[in-house]
Design a protein around this motif. Structure first.
Motif, PDB file in Angstrom:
ATOM      1  N   SER A  69       0.834  -1.212   0.000  1.00  0.00           N
ATOM      2  CA  SER A  69       0.000   0.000   0.000  1.00  0.00           C
ATOM      3  C   SER A  69       0.861   1.252   0.000  1.00  0.00           C
ATOM      4  N   MET A  70       1.879   1.286   0.848  1.00  0.00           N
ATOM      5  CA  MET A  70       2.757   2.456   0.933  1.00  0.00           C
ATOM      6  C   MET A  70       3.507   2.645  -0.381  1.00  0.00           C
ATOM      7  N   ALA A  71       3.984   1.568  -0.963  1.00  0.00           N
ATOM      8  CA  ALA A  71       4.698   1.656  -2.239  1.00  0.00           C
ATOM      9  C   ALA A  71       3.776   2.196  -3.330  1.00  0.00           C
ATOM     10  N   ALA A  72       2.538   1.719  -3.351  1.00  0.00           N
ATOM     11  CA  ALA A  72       1.587   2.155  -4.376  1.00  0.00           C
ATOM     12  C   ALA A  72       1.229   3.627  -4.214  1.00  0.00           C
ATOM     13  N   ILE A  73       1.035   4.067  -2.965  1.00  0.00           N
ATOM     14  CA  ILE A  73       0.669   5.460  -2.705  1.00  0.00           C
ATOM     15  C   ILE A  73       1.770   6.406  -3.165  1.00  0.00           C
ATOM     16  N   LEU A  74       3.017   6.135  -2.760  1.00  0.00           N
ATOM     17  CA  LEU A  74       4.117   7.020  -3.129  1.00  0.00           C
ATOM     18  C   LEU A  74       4.387   7.003  -4.627  1.00  0.00           C
ATOM     19  N   ALA A  75       4.316   5.818  -5.231  1.00  0.00           N
ATOM     20  CA  ALA A  75       4.562   5.721  -6.674  1.00  0.00           C
ATOM     21  C   ALA A  75       3.494   6.480  -7.455  1.00  0.00           C
ATOM     22  N   GLU A  76       2.243   6.365  -7.013  1.00  0.00           N
ATOM     23  CA  GLU A  76       1.153   7.070  -7.688  1.00  0.00           C
ATOM     24  C   GLU A  76       1.331   8.586  -7.578  1.00  0.00           C
ATOM     25  N   GLU A  77       1.717   9.059  -6.391  1.00  0.00           N
ATOM     26  CA  GLU A  77       1.874  10.493  -6.195  1.00  0.00           C
ATOM     27  C   GLU A  77       3.112  11.029  -6.926  1.00  0.00           C
ATOM     28  N   LYS A  78       4.122  10.183  -7.085  1.00  0.00           N
ATOM     29  CA  LYS A  78       5.280  10.592  -7.888  1.00  0.00           C
ATOM     30  C   LYS A  78       4.890  10.687  -9.356  1.00  0.00           C
ATOM     31  N   GLU A  79       4.148   9.688  -9.820  1.00  0.00           N
ATOM     32  CA  GLU A  79       3.749   9.641 -11.222  1.00  0.00           C
ATOM     33  C   GLU A  79       2.850  10.822 -11.578  1.00  0.00           C
ATOM     34  N   GLU A  80       1.983  11.219 -10.645  1.00  0.00           N
ATOM     35  CA  GLU A  80       1.061  12.332 -10.891  1.00  0.00           C
ATOM     36  C   GLU A  80       1.644  13.676 -10.470  1.00  0.00           C
ATOM     37  N   CYS A  81       2.905  13.655 -10.014  1.00  0.00           N
ATOM     38  CA  CYS A  81       3.625  14.869  -9.586  1.00  0.00           C
ATOM     39  C   CYS A  81       3.028  15.524  -8.343  1.00  0.00           C
ATOM     40  N   THR A  82       2.130  14.821  -7.649  1.00  0.00           N
ATOM     41  CA  THR A  82       1.554  15.361  -6.412  1.00  0.00           C
ATOM     42  C   THR A  82       2.611  15.464  -5.328  1.00  0.00           C
ATOM     43  N   LEU A  83       3.458  14.442  -5.228  1.00  0.00           N
ATOM     44  CA  LEU A  83       4.500  14.422  -4.210  1.00  0.00           C
ATOM     45  C   LEU A  83       5.483  15.572  -4.406  1.00  0.00           C
ATOM     46  N   LYS A  84       5.885  15.788  -5.641  1.00  0.00           N
ATOM     47  CA  LYS A  84       6.815  16.872  -5.949  1.00  0.00           C
ATOM     48  C   LYS A  84       6.226  18.225  -5.568  1.00  0.00           C
ATOM     49  N   MET A  85       4.947  18.397  -5.856  1.00  0.00           N
ATOM     50  CA  MET A  85       4.270  19.657  -5.540  1.00  0.00           C
ATOM     51  C   MET A  85       4.192  19.893  -4.033  1.00  0.00           C
ATOM     52  N   LEU A  86       3.914  18.823  -3.297  1.00  0.00           N
ATOM     53  CA  LEU A  86       3.841  18.942  -1.840  1.00  0.00           C
ATOM     54  C   LEU A  86       5.193  19.325  -1.249  1.00  0.00           C
ATOM     55  N   LEU A  87       6.243  18.668  -1.737  1.00  0.00           N
ATOM     56  CA  LEU A  87       7.577  18.913  -1.193  1.00  0.00           C
ATOM     57  C   LEU A  87       8.134  20.270  -1.630  1.00  0.00           C
ATOM     58  N   MET A  88       7.643  20.774  -2.739  1.00  0.00           N
ATOM     59  CA  MET A  88       8.067  22.097  -3.184  1.00  0.00           C
ATOM     60  C   MET A  88       7.321  23.201  -2.437  1.00  0.00           C
ATOM     61  N   SER A  89       6.224  22.836  -1.793  1.00  0.00           N
ATOM     62  CA  SER A  89       5.476  23.813  -1.003  1.00  0.00           C
ATOM     63  C   SER A  89       5.994  23.797   0.427  1.00  0.00           C
ATOM     64  N   ASP A  90       5.100  23.849   1.380  1.00  0.00           N
ATOM     65  CA  ASP A  90       5.516  23.979   2.779  1.00  0.00           C
ATOM     66  C   ASP A  90       5.690  22.633   3.477  1.00  0.00           C
ATOM     67  N   VAL A  91       5.425  21.531   2.788  1.00  0.00           N
ATOM     68  CA  VAL A  91       5.464  20.208   3.412  1.00  0.00           C
ATOM     69  C   VAL A  91       6.869  19.619   3.338  1.00  0.00           C
ATOM     70  N   LYS A  92       7.419  19.285   4.493  1.00  0.00           N
ATOM     71  CA  LYS A  92       8.760  18.686   4.550  1.00  0.00           C
ATOM     72  C   LYS A  92       8.648  17.169   4.345  1.00  0.00           C
ATOM     73  N   PRO A  93       9.746  16.528   3.885  1.00  0.00           N
ATOM     74  CA  PRO A  93       9.721  15.078   3.650  1.00  0.00           C
ATOM     75  C   PRO A  93       9.279  14.279   4.882  1.00  0.00           C
ATOM     76  N   ALA A  94       9.782  14.658   6.070  1.00  0.00           N
ATOM     77  CA  ALA A  94       9.420  13.935   7.296  1.00  0.00           C
ATOM     78  C   ALA A  94       7.936  14.106   7.607  1.00  0.00           C
ATOM     79  N   GLU A  95       7.399  15.280   7.314  1.00  0.00           N
ATOM     80  CA  GLU A  95       5.976  15.536   7.554  1.00  0.00           C
ATOM     81  C   GLU A  95       5.119  14.682   6.627  1.00  0.00           C
TER      82      GLU A  95
END
Length: 234
Positions: A69-95
């Protein structure tokens, strides 16, 4: 680095909504609890140890559900660029990791409660069972986080995640029948989860069990950090 609870909460709530929308992930947390209820109440074999299916499916559930589940969630958000957008905003990797990981962990623990009830653990034994499952879920979701972060897309996450998942989920079962495999499986958290659950009510957790599980968690976190840096996120 100061983490903000607001960001962790926002990521957590986002993942709760996403899990209920994503049936492929949701089924990971429903399949094994349902299966153990059916098997415990339908299959009766003479000489079978009490609550055999609860013990067997527990380590399989821990080795599969949070990891994939964790692998699928992160891979999906990377593929859709959601993760990149979050990390470029105010959200830190640990958060992000805490928000997403806590959501997956709680979903896994809800299933663990079903296992504990079906296994008729009570009082201290029930709490010990949940504690063991909680430690295993933490290790498993960190492995999944590393795989998801390393993967370019969901297809790659599946290709990498399934073999790893099968190793952690089935090694404890195979170790019951082969001494060589048992020696190899000893260093994995899923084998230690199997040993600890099998010893509930008979013996407590030994120092060796705890150290191996903690080393697995540390190694999985290290792989996540390595994958995060190699992929240039943030």
């Amino acid at each position: 680095m100061v983490m903000k609870m607001r960001n962790i909460k926002a990521v957590f709530l986002k993942q709760v909504k996403d899990i209920f929308k994503n049936k492929t992930i949701l089924v990971q947390f429903v399949m094994f609890p349902m299966l153990v209820i059916i098997m415990e109440n339908v299959v009766v074999i003479e000489g079978m140890p009490e609550h055999f299916f609860v013990r067997m499916f527990s380590f399989m559930y821990i080795g599969m559900a949070p990891l994939i589940s964790m692998a699928a969630i992160l891979a999906e958000e990377k593929e859709e660029c959601t993760l990149k957008m979050l990390l470029m905003s105010d959200v830190k990797p640990a958060e992000y990791l805490l928000g997403t990981g806590s959501c997956v962990w709680l979903a896994c623990m809800a299933g663990a409660c079903v296992f504990g009830i079906v296994g008729k653990y009570e009082g201290k034994a029930f709490l010990s069972f949940l504690l063991i499952m909680a430690a295993g879920a933490a290790a498993s979701l960190l492995v999944g986080a590393a795989i998801g972060t390393w993967s370019r897309n969901q297809m790659m996450a599946t290709s990498l995640g399934v073999p790893v998942m099968l190793v952690f989920a089935f090694l404890p079962m195979l170790s019951m029948f082969n001494e060589t495999i048992a020696r190899i499986a000893k260093i994995t958290y899923s084998e230690q989860i199997s040993v600890l659950i099998g010893g509930l009510g008979q013996s407590g957790a030994g120092l060796e069990n705890v150290i191996i599980i903690l080393l697995n968690i540390a190694a999985a976190f290290g792989c996540f950090v390595l994958a995060y840096r190699r992929c240039g996120l943030g």
